[in-house]
Design an enzyme around this catalytic site. Structure first.
Site: not given
Ligand code: IFM
Length: 460
Positions: A363, A165
């Site tokens: 994710e 990200e």
């Molecule tokens: O905790 C974060 C992660 O570090 C990056 N993506 C979103 C997750 C949830 O908020």
């Protein structure tokens, strides 16, 4: 039945800072999160800082057991840069080498594929002190860190990622103050974004020159922009929001070049970064082999009808405003809209506009506060999390039926972990982690996930 291919990846992701603990021992030096907590602990939910996160440093063997018990065939984490290379002298910390080898081996011994990411928001403090991503020298240091990690750990790693990200450390660190150094400096934000992309492409180049034979990608949090209406002003707002928040890393990473319309805006706003022709060639010639897509929420936008004053500090919101759509389904704990269809839209976009590059959901998940309320006979009955996964998997499956090149579904996350400023407020795990006793218990969703992974699908 919603069915996925036999070789589909089912697993989860975490990051070093959010899971390892042992933040200030065994040779690790502080990263920006350790430092920020030291100077402003009240900013972190219940003043819980990064030093003591879920204890993987000590419990990785037990965790590997739980990965297997919840059906994982794949798992992603990151390597802590300030643990492996704790100082400006660039020397490797031997204790870190031993830790990562043992940790990674314990996962491989369970037959689980290991996905390793190099940067997940955790800039070493000694590099932030020389400017962090705004300083070009940090690009070379990052490449050195990636090469050293490859040389030390390649025997355990199956897939590589350069960044998680990247738009987040740009936006939160240099525009909106959710990450250290909490600056509001759009020109620097653009330089940080460019240097980050250059670092990603340069790492791919260096690792391939060193003989990397495995696939390397980047993880992007894609938040498709949905305009409020078909009015052309709203549609334009949607396009521009996509330029900033989807295409700014997606296009250079996958297609090898920045979108012309984005460059036009950056030029018009006087925000062009320092770069050379050689940098652009590195970006053009070193594209990712595959993509990780983190998906949680869409971006709803509408036109910005207001005029910015001439000397206003630049913000992407000059070109669009966030749209609070009435009646949207929301996860109240995180404040994020739940809109599973966006996963289908992302998949079709990658199919049609990004050469149908192979990708995986890297994710997806739901953070919920006070899950103790849902405990029955000792177990957290998190049916909401199961529904959340099913709703997204249905759309993913539909997209794959229509030709999307998706290779896996990894959730955030395997075991409750620490979430930056929110610390342990919202719990995301398939496995519960008791902060006080360190005890682990599989939630109902963990059993669902095991069946899902073993059957490569679920009965609908
Ligand atoms: O905790 C974060 C992660 O570090 C990056 N993506 C979103 C997750 C949830 O908020």
């Amino acid at each position: 039945m919603i069915k996925f291919p036999q070789d589909f990846f089912f697993g989860s992701a975490t990051s070093a800072t959010q899971s390892e603990g042992a933040g200030d021992i065994f040779g690790k030096s502080p990263n920006i999160w350790d430092y920020w907590y030291e100077i402003e602990p009240y900013k972190f939910h219940e003043k819980i800082g990064p030093r003591d996160t879920s204890n993987f440093y000590f419990d990785y063997k037990e965790n590997a057991e739980f990965l297997a018990k919840t059906g994982h065939n794949s798992f992603r984490t990151s390597i802590s840069w300030s643990r492996l290379i704790p100082r400006l002298d660039g020397k490797v910390n031997k204790a870190a080498v031993k830790f990562y080898r043992d940790y990674f081996k314990s996962i491989k011994d369970k037959g689980i594929k290991l996905f390793i990411n190099f940067f997940h928001f955790d800039m070493p403090l000694y590099l932030q002190e020389i400017g962090g991503w705004a300083n070009r020298e940090v690009v070379a240091r990052y490449v050195d860190f990636c090469v050293k990690s490859f040389e030390l750990f390649d025997e355990y790693i199956d897939y590589y990622f350069t960044f998680n990200e990247p738009i987040v450390h740009v936006e939160c660190g240099y525009l909106s103050q959710y990450h250290y150094p909490m600056e509001v400096d759009p020109k620097k934000a653009v330089q940080v974004a460019f240097n980050t992309q250059l670092a990603s492409s340069s790492a791919i180049k260096a690792l391939k020159e060193k003989g990397l034979s495995k696939k390397i990608g980047i993880i992007l949090n894609l938040t498709p922009a949905y305009p409020r209406s078909d009015n052309e002003n709203d549609l334009r707002a949607g396009k521009i929001a996509d330029l900033f928040f989807q295409k700014s890393f997606l296009d250079p990473s996958v297609l090898g070049a920045y979108p012309k319309d984005l460059v036009k805006i950056i030029k018009k706003e006087g925000l062009m970064p320092d770069f050379s022709k050689e940098d652009l060639a590195i970006i053009r010639e070193n594209r990712v082999d595959f993509l990780g897509v983190n998906y949680y929420q869409p971006l709803r936008v509408k036109e910005n009808p207001y005029v910015y004053k001439d000397d206003a500090i630049f913000s992407p919101n000059k070109y669009y405003l966030d749209y609070d759509m009435p009646g949207k389904k929301i996860n109240p704990y995180r404040g994020w809209e739940i809109y599973p269809k966006a996963l289908y839209d992302i998949a079709i976009n990658l199919r049609d506009n990004y050469n149908n590059i192979p990708w995986l959901v890297s994710e997806n998940g739901m953070g919920v506060e006070d899950e103790d309320r849902f405990r029955k006979n000792g177990r957290i009955e998190d049916d909401y999390r199961i529904d959340f996964m099913k709703d997204h998997l249905r759309y993913l499956s539909k997209a794959m039926d229509e030709g999307a090149n998706c290779k896996g579904y990894q959730v955030w996350t395997f075991i409750d972990n620490w979430s930056w400023l929110n610390a342990y407020k919202n719990r995301y795990g398939l496995v519960e982690y008791d902060l006080k006793s360190g005890q682990r218990r599989i939630k109902k969703s963990g059993y669902f996930f095991k069946d899902l992974a073993e059957n490569k699908g679920f009965d609908d």
